[in-house]
Enzyme design. Structure first.
Site, PDB file in Angstrom:
ATOM      1  N   GLY A 141      -4.478  -4.574 -12.318  1.00 48.41           N
ATOM      2  CA  GLY A 141      -5.006  -4.371 -13.657  1.00 48.41           C
ATOM      3  C   GLY A 141      -5.815  -5.520 -14.219  1.00 48.41           C
TER       4      GLY A 141
ATOM      5  N   CYS B 194       0.836  -1.203   0.000  1.00 48.25           N
ATOM      6  CA  CYS B 194       0.000   0.000   0.000  1.00 48.25           C
ATOM      7  C   CYS B 194       0.871   1.253   0.000  1.00 48.25           C
ATOM      8  CB  CYS B 194      -0.920   0.002   1.215  1.00 48.25           C
ATOM      9  SG  CYS B 194      -2.020   1.429   1.258  1.00 48.25           S
TER      10      CYS B 194
END
Length: 338
Positions: free
Chosen positions: A212, A99
């Site tokens: 993605g 993150c």
């Protein structure tokens, strides 16, 4: 010796997402897929040690298999958090090294830890020492000016040496300065081939891929090479996708979703949440992404986004939302532009 995590076969996971994959979201997702591995939001080790444990760690038995993602960079604190959380019955503990948000960096954990792999190595080893379930790591291919082809192999070797049972790799760099978390999910280029190469070089280690991936078809293609595939926002915003996971990823017999059963389960669940002092919107905010492409989906979203937030709203709002959708008609076919 082959990693025992690999005995699970191919794994489809819904990614940990801060502010999104809370227990209400996971309960909803479990109505759509019985097999997907569900991840919690990241929970900071310090919060577990000092905070309200039931609120932070409690979940419904129906959510299994569910993994707890931890944030931290102190081996002692992370091992203590694992020891505490073990009583709640999680199926896996995962360390966040991916993150890029500022609030995560300020706590010296998340993607910035890619710069100190020896720290992550110590954390993973400490977690592994006290855990009775798999310990895994979720990382990036590198950060900032790091060269992923140099950084990632060393990082994986350290995680393997520390005893990590699986490593999930977000196939993008993270830029710690200059890009927002949203931009970090979109702007740095994807390098699937590098992640594929890591798998070819580590055949006896469970390696999963993230980043993605927006369809089950794409997920299946990745699983031709990788052991696991992880979807985040695509599966949240188009939750109907999850109804195909058990068949398309795990090979279970094809069957139409029982939308009435989903509706009834969520109404009963919402009633329990409200009886415990929660609000209907705590549950329904995660359901807005259902029925993309169905006639009536817009009205469905409107009902859950407006009616469910009213003080007097009850589970019957969920019934009204489902009734607005032409479920029997199924999703409309999307025709690509020529």
């Amino acid at each position: 010796m082959k990693n025992q995590y690999l005995n699970r076969g191919k794994v489809f996971a819904v990614a940990p997402m801060i502010d999104w994959t809370d227990r209400h979201c996971r309960y909803f997702h479990r109505q759509l897929t019985g097999r997907a591995l569900l991840y919690t939001e990241m929970v900071v080790a310090d919060a577990i040690i000092h905070g309200h444990r039931d609120r932070l760690l409690g979940f419904s038995p129906e959510e299994h298999p569910v993994a707890l993602q931890l944030g931290g960079s102190d081996p002692a604190k992370l091992s203590e958090a694992v020891r505490i959380a073990a009583d709640y019955g999680y199926d896996e503990f995962n360390l966040n090294v991916g993150c890029p948000s500022d609030r995560v960096q300020s706590g010296t954990f998340g993607a910035c830890l890619m710069q100190t792999p020896e720290v992550v190595e110590g954390c993973a080893a400490a977690m592994k020492k006290v855990a009775t379930v798999p310990v895994t790591v979720k990382c990036r291919i590198g950060v900032d000016d790091q060269e992923p082809t140099e950084v990632l192999p060393d990082f994986l070797a350290r995680m393997i040496g520390a005893g990590a049972d699986a490593i999930w790799i977000h196939a993008r760099k993270a830029w710690l300065k200059g890009l927002s978390p949203k931009e970090n999910r979109e702007i740095p280029p994807l390098d699937y081939e590098l992640v594929y190469r890591m798998k070819r070089e580590n055949p006896n280690v469970f390696l999963g891929i993230n980043g993605g991936i927006d369809s089950l078809e794409a997920a299946s293609r990745h699983l031709e090479v990788m052991d696991g595939v992880m979807l985040g926002r695509a599966s949240y915003h188009n939750a109907t996708m999850l109804t195909g996971v058990d068949e398309k990823i795990y090979g279970e017999p094809a069957q139409e979703p029982d939308w009435h059963a989903v509706r009834d389960a969520m109404m009963a669940y919402a009633e329990r949440v409200m009886a415990d002092g929660g609000r209907l919107s705590h549950v329904t905010r995660h359901m807005v992404g259902l029925f993309q492409g169905f006639a009536g989906a817009r009205r469905y979203r409107q009902i859950l986004s407006t009616d469910a937030t009213r003080a007097s709203a009850g589970p019957e709002v969920i019934a009204a939302a489902f009734a607005s959708v032409d479920i029997a008609g199924g999703p409309k076919v999307q025709v690509a532009a020529e």
